[in-house]
Design a protein around this motif. Structure first.
Motif, PDB file in Angstrom:
ATOM      1  N   ALA A 118       7.796   5.982 -11.444  1.00 36.53           N
ATOM      2  CA  ALA A 118       6.812   5.139 -12.114  1.00 36.53           C
ATOM      3  C   ALA A 118       5.486   5.856 -12.344  1.00 36.53           C
ATOM      4  O   ALA A 118       4.559   5.287 -12.937  1.00 36.53           O
ATOM      5  CB  ALA A 118       6.563   3.870 -11.287  1.00 36.53           C
ATOM      6  N   GLY A 119       5.387   7.106 -11.885  1.00 36.65           N
ATOM      7  CA  GLY A 119       4.149   7.853 -12.047  1.00 36.65           C
ATOM      8  C   GLY A 119       3.065   7.459 -11.065  1.00 36.65           C
ATOM      9  O   GLY A 119       1.890   7.777 -11.262  1.00 36.65           O
ATOM     10  N   SER A 120       3.438   6.769 -10.005  1.00 34.31           N
ATOM     11  CA  SER A 120       2.470   6.326  -9.004  1.00 34.31           C
ATOM     12  C   SER A 120       2.105   7.466  -8.056  1.00 34.31           C
ATOM     13  O   SER A 120       2.899   8.375  -7.812  1.00 34.31           O
ATOM     14  CB  SER A 120       3.062   5.163  -8.193  1.00 34.31           C
ATOM     15  N   THR A 121       0.896   7.402  -7.503  1.00 36.48           N
ATOM     16  CA  THR A 121       0.465   8.387  -6.509  1.00 36.48           C
ATOM     17  C   THR A 121       0.463   7.794  -5.096  1.00 36.48           C
ATOM     18  O   THR A 121      -0.018   8.417  -4.155  1.00 36.48           O
ATOM     19  CB  THR A 121      -0.945   8.909  -6.839  1.00 36.48           C
ATOM     20  N   VAL A 122       0.984   6.580  -4.944  1.00 34.83           N
ATOM     21  CA  VAL A 122       1.136   5.968  -3.622  1.00 34.83           C
ATOM     22  C   VAL A 122       2.217   6.711  -2.854  1.00 34.83           C
ATOM     23  O   VAL A 122       3.216   7.141  -3.436  1.00 34.83           O
ATOM     24  CB  VAL A 122       1.490   4.470  -3.753  1.00 34.83           C
ATOM     25  N   GLY A 123       2.015   6.904  -1.559  1.00 33.71           N
ATOM     26  CA  GLY A 123       2.978   7.640  -0.739  1.00 33.71           C
ATOM     27  C   GLY A 123       3.817   6.733   0.137  1.00 33.71           C
ATOM     28  O   GLY A 123       3.412   5.623   0.488  1.00 33.71           O
ATOM     29  N   SER A 124       4.998   7.214   0.510  1.00 34.62           N
ATOM     30  CA  SER A 124       5.917   6.482   1.384  1.00 34.62           C
ATOM     31  C   SER A 124       6.507   7.477   2.377  1.00 34.62           C
ATOM     32  O   SER A 124       7.223   8.400   1.991  1.00 34.62           O
ATOM     33  CB  SER A 124       7.026   5.820   0.548  1.00 34.62           C
ATOM     34  N   ILE A 125       6.194   7.289   3.662  1.00 29.12           N
ATOM     35  CA  ILE A 125       6.536   8.261   4.710  1.00 29.12           C
ATOM     36  C   ILE A 125       7.300   7.586   5.841  1.00 29.12           C
ATOM     37  O   ILE A 125       6.938   6.484   6.270  1.00 29.12           O
ATOM     38  CB  ILE A 125       5.257   8.908   5.290  1.00 29.12           C
ATOM     39  N   ALA A 126       8.343   8.241   6.347  1.00 30.03           N
ATOM     40  CA  ALA A 126       9.085   7.749   7.510  1.00 30.03           C
ATOM     41  C   ALA A 126       8.648   8.521   8.749  1.00 30.03           C
ATOM     42  O   ALA A 126       8.415   9.735   8.683  1.00 30.03           O
ATOM     43  CB  ALA A 126      10.590   7.912   7.292  1.00 30.03           C
ATOM     44  N   ALA A 156      12.183   4.028   2.907  1.00 27.34           N
ATOM     45  CA  ALA A 156      11.049   4.934   2.692  1.00 27.34           C
ATOM     46  C   ALA A 156      11.362   5.950   1.599  1.00 27.34           C
ATOM     47  O   ALA A 156      10.535   6.219   0.719  1.00 27.34           O
ATOM     48  CB  ALA A 156      10.689   5.645   3.991  1.00 27.34           C
ATOM     49  N   TYR A 157      12.558   6.522   1.649  1.00 26.05           N
ATOM     50  CA  TYR A 157      12.956   7.523   0.655  1.00 26.05           C
ATOM     51  C   TYR A 157      13.153   6.892  -0.723  1.00 26.05           C
ATOM     52  O   TYR A 157      12.743   7.461  -1.741  1.00 26.05           O
ATOM     53  CB  TYR A 157      14.248   8.201   1.080  1.00 26.05           C
ATOM     54  N   GLU A 158      13.798   5.738  -0.760  1.00 26.08           N
ATOM     55  CA  GLU A 158      14.041   5.078  -2.046  1.00 26.08           C
ATOM     56  C   GLU A 158      12.730   4.631  -2.687  1.00 26.08           C
ATOM     57  O   GLU A 158      12.549   4.761  -3.901  1.00 26.08           O
ATOM     58  CB  GLU A 158      14.975   3.888  -1.848  1.00 26.08           C
ATOM     59  N   LEU A 159      11.815   4.127  -1.871  1.00 25.59           N
ATOM     60  CA  LEU A 159      10.515   3.735  -2.413  1.00 25.59           C
ATOM     61  C   LEU A 159       9.794   4.950  -2.983  1.00 25.59           C
ATOM     62  O   LEU A 159       9.186   4.877  -4.066  1.00 25.59           O
ATOM     63  CB  LEU A 159       9.654   3.082  -1.329  1.00 25.59           C
ATOM     64  N   ASN A 160       9.864   6.076  -2.283  1.00 27.24           N
ATOM     65  CA  ASN A 160       9.243   7.299  -2.803  1.00 27.24           C
ATOM     66  C   ASN A 160       9.818   7.656  -4.170  1.00 27.24           C
ATOM     67  O   ASN A 160       9.065   7.986  -5.098  1.00 27.24           O
ATOM     68  CB  ASN A 160       9.480   8.458  -1.837  1.00 27.24           C
ATOM     69  N   ARG A 161      11.145   7.594  -4.323  1.00 28.48           N
ATOM     70  CA  ARG A 161      11.758   7.926  -5.610  1.00 28.48           C
ATOM     71  C   ARG A 161      11.286   6.974  -6.711  1.00 28.48           C
ATOM     72  O   ARG A 161      10.996   7.389  -7.841  1.00 28.48           O
ATOM     73  CB  ARG A 161      13.281   7.900  -5.478  1.00 28.48           C
ATOM     74  N   ARG A 162      11.199   5.693  -6.388  1.00 27.34           N
ATOM     75  CA  ARG A 162      10.775   4.707  -7.373  1.00 27.34           C
ATOM     76  C   ARG A 162       9.298   4.894  -7.756  1.00 27.34           C
ATOM     77  O   ARG A 162       8.923   4.741  -8.925  1.00 27.34           O
ATOM     78  CB  ARG A 162      11.022   3.295  -6.834  1.00 27.34           C
ATOM     79  N   LEU A 163       8.477   5.206  -6.767  1.00 27.03           N
ATOM     80  CA  LEU A 163       7.065   5.442  -7.041  1.00 27.03           C
ATOM     81  C   LEU A 163       6.865   6.668  -7.928  1.00 27.03           C
ATOM     82  O   LEU A 163       6.061   6.667  -8.863  1.00 27.03           O
ATOM     83  CB  LEU A 163       6.301   5.618  -5.728  1.00 27.03           C
ATOM     84  N   ARG A 164       7.612   7.751  -7.631  1.00 28.06           N
ATOM     85  CA  ARG A 164       7.473   8.963  -8.431  1.00 28.06           C
ATOM     86  C   ARG A 164       7.952   8.707  -9.868  1.00 28.06           C
ATOM     87  O   ARG A 164       7.340   9.181 -10.827  1.00 28.06           O
ATOM     88  CB  ARG A 164       8.302  10.104  -7.808  1.00 28.06           C
ATOM     89  N   LEU A 191       3.101  -6.619  -1.582  1.00 27.00           N
ATOM     90  CA  LEU A 191       1.742  -6.064  -1.561  1.00 27.00           C
ATOM     91  C   LEU A 191       1.612  -4.752  -2.344  1.00 27.00           C
ATOM     92  O   LEU A 191       0.501  -4.232  -2.488  1.00 27.00           O
ATOM     93  CB  LEU A 191       1.296  -5.827  -0.117  1.00 27.00           C
ATOM     94  N   LEU A 192       2.707  -4.238  -2.824  1.00 23.47           N
ATOM     95  CA  LEU A 192       2.708  -2.894  -3.418  1.00 23.47           C
ATOM     96  C   LEU A 192       1.716  -2.753  -4.571  1.00 23.47           C
ATOM     97  O   LEU A 192       1.045  -1.719  -4.699  1.00 23.47           O
ATOM     98  CB  LEU A 192       4.117  -2.541  -3.897  1.00 23.47           C
ATOM     99  N   ASP A 193       1.588  -3.776  -5.396  1.00 24.37           N
ATOM    100  CA  ASP A 193       0.668  -3.694  -6.538  1.00 24.37           C
ATOM    101  C   ASP A 193      -0.791  -3.653  -6.105  1.00 24.37           C
ATOM    102  O   ASP A 193      -1.663  -3.302  -6.904  1.00 24.37           O
ATOM    103  CB  ASP A 193       0.882  -4.887  -7.473  1.00 24.37           C
ATOM    104  N   SER A 194      -1.056  -4.006  -4.848  1.00 24.49           N
ATOM    105  CA  SER A 194      -2.433  -4.011  -4.349  1.00 24.49           C
ATOM    106  C   SER A 194      -2.764  -2.782  -3.504  1.00 24.49           C
ATOM    107  O   SER A 194      -3.853  -2.700  -2.942  1.00 24.49           O
ATOM    108  CB  SER A 194      -2.685  -5.280  -3.521  1.00 24.49           C
ATOM    109  N   VAL A 195      -1.821  -1.847  -3.400  1.00 24.55           N
ATOM    110  CA  VAL A 195      -2.076  -0.618  -2.655  1.00 24.55           C
ATOM    111  C   VAL A 195      -2.894   0.332  -3.537  1.00 24.55           C
ATOM    112  O   VAL A 195      -2.581   0.529  -4.714  1.00 24.55           O
ATOM    113  CB  VAL A 195      -0.762   0.054  -2.214  1.00 24.55           C
ATOM    114  N   ALA A 196      -3.945   0.904  -2.970  1.00 23.27           N
ATOM    115  CA  ALA A 196      -4.812   1.822  -3.702  1.00 23.27           C
ATOM    116  C   ALA A 196      -4.023   3.025  -4.214  1.00 23.27           C
ATOM    117  O   ALA A 196      -3.000   3.402  -3.625  1.00 23.27           O
ATOM    118  CB  ALA A 196      -5.950   2.286  -2.805  1.00 23.27           C
TER     119      ALA A 196
END
Length: 312
Positions: free
Chosen positions: A204-212, A194-202, A128-133
């Protein structure tokens, strides 16, 4: 109006979070769970109390096929006539189990605790990640039991190594670790996701957040219900608090799921770990092991292989 998907949002901690999302933030909801009747019952409670749109999704985290079907259905919901948005503004990975006793295995042949608490949510988020605002957030429900330095971790036994392939086959080639340790290890992996997803998002230049997030030990629900009844007495709860246990408190622990996912105060919180302790929601440090970036990368890559993510 934002739309939030939550697993396990029909009862207990999740239901409090669902009500808060609806009442405080005006969110439309998609509540996912494996038992359609129970999920619908919780959804109807939220509809009756708040008037928001609440849809239900049958999704068994212990089955990768069910997760794939659920993700497909969720995307169809977003594109259906009358849908207010084609994106998800938040995903809350809240459902979880603690399987005590002998090791059991999922429909895919993976140890049940790791399959449900880790691989199911891992696959769901990735599908679902590609569909997150753009400003959406993903909240992963963790537990202080992952940290052997805390009383939480000491109470169940030290978490095992976050080796996805070994955890998926736990107990097949020998005596399995205890149910408490399986649970603690699964929550360590959740935090590392959660931490690894945050690193990957950053990256990729994404502004989606990942919080534990650790809601704390709640004796009357979740993991607390699997503990001996004595843990639910006032005297023992007082003693656990004095010993340093991360004691959650309803309704704060449930409300925090919504707050972390939607409140403007937590816009810059991606890659962080929060806990609900003694009536306060605050940022804290997770275990030393959870910050091992090499181990987190390996956990992610191995999990991709276990859920066959490359083939989608």
């Amino acid at each position: 109006m934002p739309t939030v998907l939550m697993t396990g949002g029909h009862a207990g901690l999740g239901l409090v979070g669902a009500r808060t999302l609806a009442q405080r933030y005006g969110c439309d909801l998609i509540l996912a769970g494996r038992n359609p009747e129970r999920v619908e019952k919780g959804a109807q409670q939220v509809r009756d109390e708040t008037g928001v749109r609440v849809q239900t999704l049958t999704l068994d985290l212990n089955s990768l096929a069910s997760v794939r079907d659920g993700a497909t259905t969720c995307l169809e919901m977003l594109k259906a006539p009358g849908a207010k948005t084609e994106s998800i503004d938040g995903i809350i990975c809240n459902a979880g189990i603690q399987a005590n006793g002998p090791a059991s295995y999922s429909a895919d042949g993976y140890e049940t605790t790791f399959a449900s608490n880790c691989l199911g949510h891992f696959l769901l988020v990735n599908l679902l990640l590609d569909s997150v605002a753009p400003a959406g957030r993903i909240v992963w429900t963790a537990s202080g039991t992952h940290d052997p330095a805390l009383m939480d971790g000491k109470s169940v036994g030290k978490a095992a190594e976050p080796d996805a392939k070994a955890l998926a086959t736990q107990g097949r080639d020998g005596k399995p670790i205890s149910g408490g340790r399986r649970y603690a290890t699964s929550k360590l992996c959740v935090i590392m996701y959660a931490y690894e997803l945050n690193r990957r998002l950053r990256k990729a230049g994404s502004t989606v957040g990942s919080i534990a997030y650790d809601p704390g030990f709640l004796p009357n629900m979740g993991m607390g219900l699997g503990a001996p009844a004595i843990f639910r007495t006032s005297l023992v709860k007082f003693a656990l608090r004095k010993l340093g246990m991360t004691m959650g408190q309803m309704p704060l622990s449930g409300e925090a799921l919504a707050v972390l996912d939607q409140d403007a105060a937590y816009v810059g919180s991606s890659g962080k770990y929060y806990h609900s302790k003694n009536g306060l929601l605050s940022e804290t440090r997770s275990s030393l092991a959870s910050y091992d970036t090499a181990a987190s990368t390996k956990l992610w890559i191995d999990s991709e292989q276990l859920v066959a993510l490359q083939g989608r």
